[in-house]
Write a protein that holds these residues in place. Structure first.
Motif, PDB file in Angstrom:
ATOM      1  N   SER A   1       1.289   6.452  -2.979  1.00  0.00           N
ATOM      2  CA  SER A   1       2.602   7.018  -3.308  1.00  0.00           C
ATOM      3  C   SER A   1       3.657   5.945  -3.571  1.00  0.00           C
TER       4      SER A   1
ATOM      5  N   LYS B   1       0.511  12.247   0.014  1.00  0.00           N
ATOM      6  CA  LYS B   1       0.024  11.916  -1.325  1.00  0.00           C
ATOM      7  C   LYS B   1      -0.466  10.461  -1.318  1.00  0.00           C
TER       8      LYS B   1
ATOM      9  N   ASN C   1       2.775   9.390   3.893  1.00  0.00           N
ATOM     10  CA  ASN C   1       2.923  10.318   2.777  1.00  0.00           C
ATOM     11  C   ASN C   1       1.589  11.035   2.566  1.00  0.00           C
TER      12      ASN C   1
ATOM     13  N   ALA D   1      -2.906   9.360   4.043  1.00  0.00           N
ATOM     14  CA  ALA D   1      -3.446  10.372   3.131  1.00  0.00           C
ATOM     15  C   ALA D   1      -4.959  10.230   3.001  1.00  0.00           C
TER      16      ALA D   1
END
Length: 177
Positions: free
Chosen positions: A16, A13, A11, A42
Motif C-alpha cells: 500500500s 491492502k 493496511n 496484509a
C-alpha cells in the motif's frame, strides 16, 4: 554493527501507499548502516487472529528486538486498523521495551492528523516502546511531495533522537553508557 529496523504495516491492502510512506521514513531516517525488514500484515491476515501461531510469534519477536520499529496504518474511523491492533495485542506488558517506535498514519485529509499521536503512540508507550516525538501523519494530498514531507519528518525525528542520545550520555544508568 548495523541498526535493525522493522516496518510493521497494518493496511489490509498489500503493498500500500502506507507501506511506501513507512519504508521511505525508515530509509531517510537511517540512510546507511541499517537492515530494514518489512512486515506487511496484509500478507498474514489468516494468521493474525489465530492463537497460537508460531509465525506470528516469530514476527512479534522480530519487532521486539528491533532498534527502531515503524508502525504504519491507514486512518480508519480516526484511528489505526484492527489488523494492526490485533498484531500489537499479542505483546505482553512491556513487550516492546527497548524499542524506539514511530507511529505513522496515512489518511484522506488532515482531519485526523493527530491520530498517530493520540491513538497509536500511547499504545506503543504502554507496551514499553520509546516514542521520540509526535506521530507522523501523511494526507493523500501530500503524495506528490512525499520525498520532501518524509525528509522533514525524518529530520525532526533525527533531532529528537540526537537530543535523547546527548541526555543519555549524562545519565547515571550503566545501561545508557
Amino acid at each position: 554493527m548495523s541498526l535493525k529496523i522493522t516496518v510493521v504495516v497494518g493496511n489490509p491492502k498489500p503493498r500500500s501507499r502506507t507501506r511506501r510512506v513507512a519504508e521511505l521514513l525508515a530509509e531517510q531516517l537511517v540512510p546507511s548502516d541499517r537492515q530494514i525488514e518489512v512486515i506487511d500484515l496484509a500478507d498474514h491476515i489468516n494468521e493474525v487472529f489465530a492463537w497460537p501461531s508460531e509465525r506470528m510469534a516469530h514476527l512479534n519477536a522480530t519487532v521486539a528486538v528491533s532498534d527502531l520499529a515503524i508502525f504504519a496504518s491507514p486512518t480508519y474511523k480516526a484511528t489505526y486498523t484492527g489488523l494492526l491492533k490485533a498484531f500489537l495485542d499479542r505483546y505482553p506488558a512491556n513487550g516492546l521495551a527497548g524499542v524506539t517506535a514511530i507511529p505513522v498514519h496515512t489518511g484522506a485529509d488532515f482531519g485526523h492528523a493527530m491520530g498517530p499521536t493520540v491513538n497509536l503512540a500511547p499504545l506503543l508507550a504502554e507496551l514499553g516502546a520509546i516514542v521520540p516525538g509526535r506521530g507522523f501523519y501523511v494526507a493523500l494530498s501530500q503524495m506528490d511531495q512525499l520525498a520532501e514531507v518524509v525528509a522533514d519528518a525524518a529530520a525532526t525525528y533525527a533531532a529528537n533522537l540526537a537530543r535523547l542520545a546527548r541526555l543519555a550520555e549524562h545519565t547515571s544508568s550503566p545501561a545508557a553508557r
